[in-house]
Design a protein around this motif. Structure first.
Motif, PDB file in Angstrom:
ATOM      1  N   SER A  15       0.855  -1.187   0.000  1.00  9.30           N
ATOM      2  CA  SER A  15       0.000   0.000   0.000  1.00  9.30           C
ATOM      3  C   SER A  15       0.891   1.236   0.000  1.00  9.30           C
ATOM      4  O   SER A  15       1.681   1.431   0.931  1.00  9.30           O
ATOM      5  CB  SER A  15      -0.906   0.029   1.234  1.00  9.30           C
ATOM      6  OG  SER A  15      -1.576   1.270   1.306  1.00  9.30           O
ATOM      7  N   ASP A  17      -0.073   4.135   0.501  1.00  5.78           N
ATOM      8  CA  ASP A  17      -0.628   5.144   1.412  1.00  5.78           C
ATOM      9  C   ASP A  17       0.262   5.358   2.628  1.00  5.78           C
ATOM     10  O   ASP A  17       0.471   6.488   3.071  1.00  5.78           O
ATOM     11  CB  ASP A  17      -2.034   4.748   1.861  1.00  5.78           C
ATOM     12  CG  ASP A  17      -3.029   4.731   0.699  1.00  5.78           C
ATOM     13  OD1 ASP A  17      -2.745   5.400  -0.307  1.00  5.78           O
ATOM     14  OD2 ASP A  17      -4.048   4.048   0.812  1.00  5.78           O
ATOM     15  N   GLU A  18       0.785   4.266   3.174  1.00 11.62           N
ATOM     16  CA  GLU A  18       1.637   4.394   4.359  1.00 11.62           C
ATOM     17  C   GLU A  18       2.915   5.150   4.030  1.00 11.62           C
ATOM     18  O   GLU A  18       3.372   5.996   4.807  1.00 11.62           O
ATOM     19  CB  GLU A  18       1.969   3.005   4.918  1.00 11.62           C
ATOM     20  CG  GLU A  18       2.804   3.047   6.187  1.00 11.62           C
ATOM     21  CD  GLU A  18       3.092   1.668   6.745  1.00 11.62           C
ATOM     22  OE1 GLU A  18       3.918   1.575   7.675  1.00 11.62           O
ATOM     23  OE2 GLU A  18       2.497   0.681   6.259  1.00 11.62           O
ATOM     24  N   ARG A  20       3.254   7.329   1.669  1.00 10.55           N
ATOM     25  CA  ARG A  20       2.857   8.724   1.442  1.00 10.55           C
ATOM     26  C   ARG A  20       2.676   9.471   2.764  1.00 10.55           C
ATOM     27  O   ARG A  20       3.136  10.609   2.918  1.00 10.55           O
ATOM     28  CB  ARG A  20       1.581   8.770   0.610  1.00 10.55           C
ATOM     29  CG  ARG A  20       1.231  10.149   0.062  1.00 10.55           C
ATOM     30  CD  ARG A  20      -0.063  10.119  -0.716  1.00 10.55           C
ATOM     31  NE  ARG A  20       0.009   9.275  -1.900  1.00 10.55           N
ATOM     32  CZ  ARG A  20      -0.646   8.138  -2.055  1.00 10.55           C
ATOM     33  NH1 ARG A  20      -1.434   7.678  -1.082  1.00 10.55           N
ATOM     34  NH2 ARG A  20      -0.547   7.426  -3.164  1.00 10.55           N
ATOM     35  N   ARG A  21       2.005   8.822   3.714  1.00  7.86           N
ATOM     36  CA  ARG A  21       1.782   9.469   5.020  1.00  7.86           C
ATOM     37  C   ARG A  21       3.105   9.763   5.727  1.00  7.86           C
ATOM     38  O   ARG A  21       3.293  10.839   6.303  1.00  7.86           O
ATOM     39  CB  ARG A  21       0.903   8.583   5.909  1.00  7.86           C
ATOM     40  CG  ARG A  21      -0.581   8.628   5.576  1.00  7.86           C
ATOM     41  CD  ARG A  21      -1.401   7.994   6.683  1.00  7.86           C
ATOM     42  NE  ARG A  21      -1.071   6.582   6.859  1.00  7.86           N
ATOM     43  CZ  ARG A  21      -1.678   5.592   6.212  1.00  7.86           C
ATOM     44  NH1 ARG A  21      -2.643   5.850   5.345  1.00  7.86           N
ATOM     45  NH2 ARG A  21      -1.339   4.327   6.438  1.00  7.86           N
ATOM     46  N   ASP A  24       5.003  12.628   3.838  1.00  5.82           N
ATOM     47  CA  ASP A  24       4.350  13.935   3.848  1.00  5.82           C
ATOM     48  C   ASP A  24       4.296  14.567   5.236  1.00  5.82           C
ATOM     49  O   ASP A  24       3.721  15.663   5.390  1.00  5.82           O
ATOM     50  CB  ASP A  24       2.923  13.813   3.293  1.00  5.82           C
ATOM     51  CG  ASP A  24       2.902  13.698   1.779  1.00  5.82           C
ATOM     52  OD1 ASP A  24       3.917  14.062   1.150  1.00  5.82           O
ATOM     53  OD2 ASP A  24       1.883  13.238   1.230  1.00  5.82           O
ATOM     54  N   GLY A 192       2.327   6.244  -5.862  1.00 10.21           N
ATOM     55  CA  GLY A 192       1.129   5.435  -6.026  1.00 10.21           C
ATOM     56  C   GLY A 192       1.135   4.639  -7.309  1.00 10.21           C
ATOM     57  O   GLY A 192       1.948   4.871  -8.206  1.00 10.21           O
TER      58      GLY A 192
END
Length: 288
Positions: A15, A17-18, A20-21, A24, A192
């Protein structure tokens, strides 16, 4: 088709998303210096004047002089000018050797590596280099571990359980895609599947090249020499892919075919050394 299905199942473990978090995370960096010139020296290193005005303004908004009003109550990092005694858990800014500052921060605050690389340019190259080496090492280790059935999986330093993957190729491909997410994050690029579809397609295509090379090598020889070249190929293929991705995010294009060949030969020798060290460590584990 069966190999593509295996790769698809492996990728489902990922994923972005992790990543990216983590990347960021909005940094808060405290600065402590004896003069305006001292503060400016630190700011110019972390936010080089050659950055675009908007990008530099973003970086400067994360930097807070100790004398500024309304500074945050908590900081991710605090940097002291080298003439000053620093507080506990703070870091020294060596104006005469700023790379030493970068190295010391990354050694102590590896958890901030992605965010530091994404927002502060001086951290980018060392973080990307570490990502490339660590993922290449993981792939070399996985290749050895799957060929040695008597190795206890819990003792292997890998981010996923070995039993989850039907083949070396599926794991290596997934881990290279994970590396692509990490390098994009560190390079301040979009992260992504959709954003990196060209990179991911290149990695999946390259997976079949690895499979062809690995098929020629001898595997599953308990602690035998045939394991070393196969592991070295896994290291080299991953490392050269990392170099291509780094170049792409930095300059907008990857390595040429000739550059890939030259870098692959160098990485193969390095991978052989890495594999020998890993295999020696496995022997010690097995003998214990």
């Amino acid at each position: 088709m069966s190999m593509l299905r295996e790769i698809k199942r492996a990728i489902s473990n990922l994923s972005p998303d992790e990543v990216r978090r983590t990347a960021d995370h909005q940094l808060a960096v405290g600065l402590v210096a004896t003069s305006a010139a001292g503060y400016t020296a630190i700011e110019n290193f972390l936010a080089p004047p050659e950055l675009s005005s908007d990008r530099r303004a973003d970086v400067l908004s994360m930097l807070h002089r100790a004398s500024d009003p309304g500074i945050p109550e908590r900081f991710d990092l605090v940097l002291y000018e080298h003439q000053l005694d620093r507080a506990e858990n703070a870091f020294t800014f060596y104006s005469y050797d700023p790379q030493r500052t970068v190295n010391e921060i990354l050694a102590e605050r590896n958890d901030l590596g992605l965010a530091l690389a994404r927002h502060l340019y001086p951290f980018r190259k060392p973080v990307v280099n570490e990502v490339m080496f660590s993922v290449s090492r993981e792939n070399a280790l996985f290749t050895l571990a799957t060929a040695l059935p008597n190795i206890v999986p819990s003792l292997i330093e890998l981010p996923w359980a070995i039993g989850e993957f039907a083949s070396d190729t599926a794991f290596l491909t997934m881990n290279q895609i994970r590396m692509a997410f990490l390098i994009a994050a560190a390079s301040d690029s979009p992260i992504g599947y959709r954003e990196q579809k060209a990179e991911i397609a290149s990695i999946v295509t390259g997976a079949f090249g690895f499979r062809a090379i690995a098929r020629e090598l001898v595997g599953k020889i308990p602690f035998g020499g045939g394991l070393i070249p196969k592991s070295a190929v896994a290291f080299a293929g991953t490392y050269v892919m990392g170099l291509t991705l780094e170049r792409y995010h930095r300059l907008g294009y990857g390595l040429t075919r000739e550059e890939r060949r030259v870098e692959y030969e160098k990485a193969l020798q390095h991978g052989k050394t890495v594999a020998e060290v890993l295999l020696a460590g496995m022997k010690k584990v097995d003998a214990a």
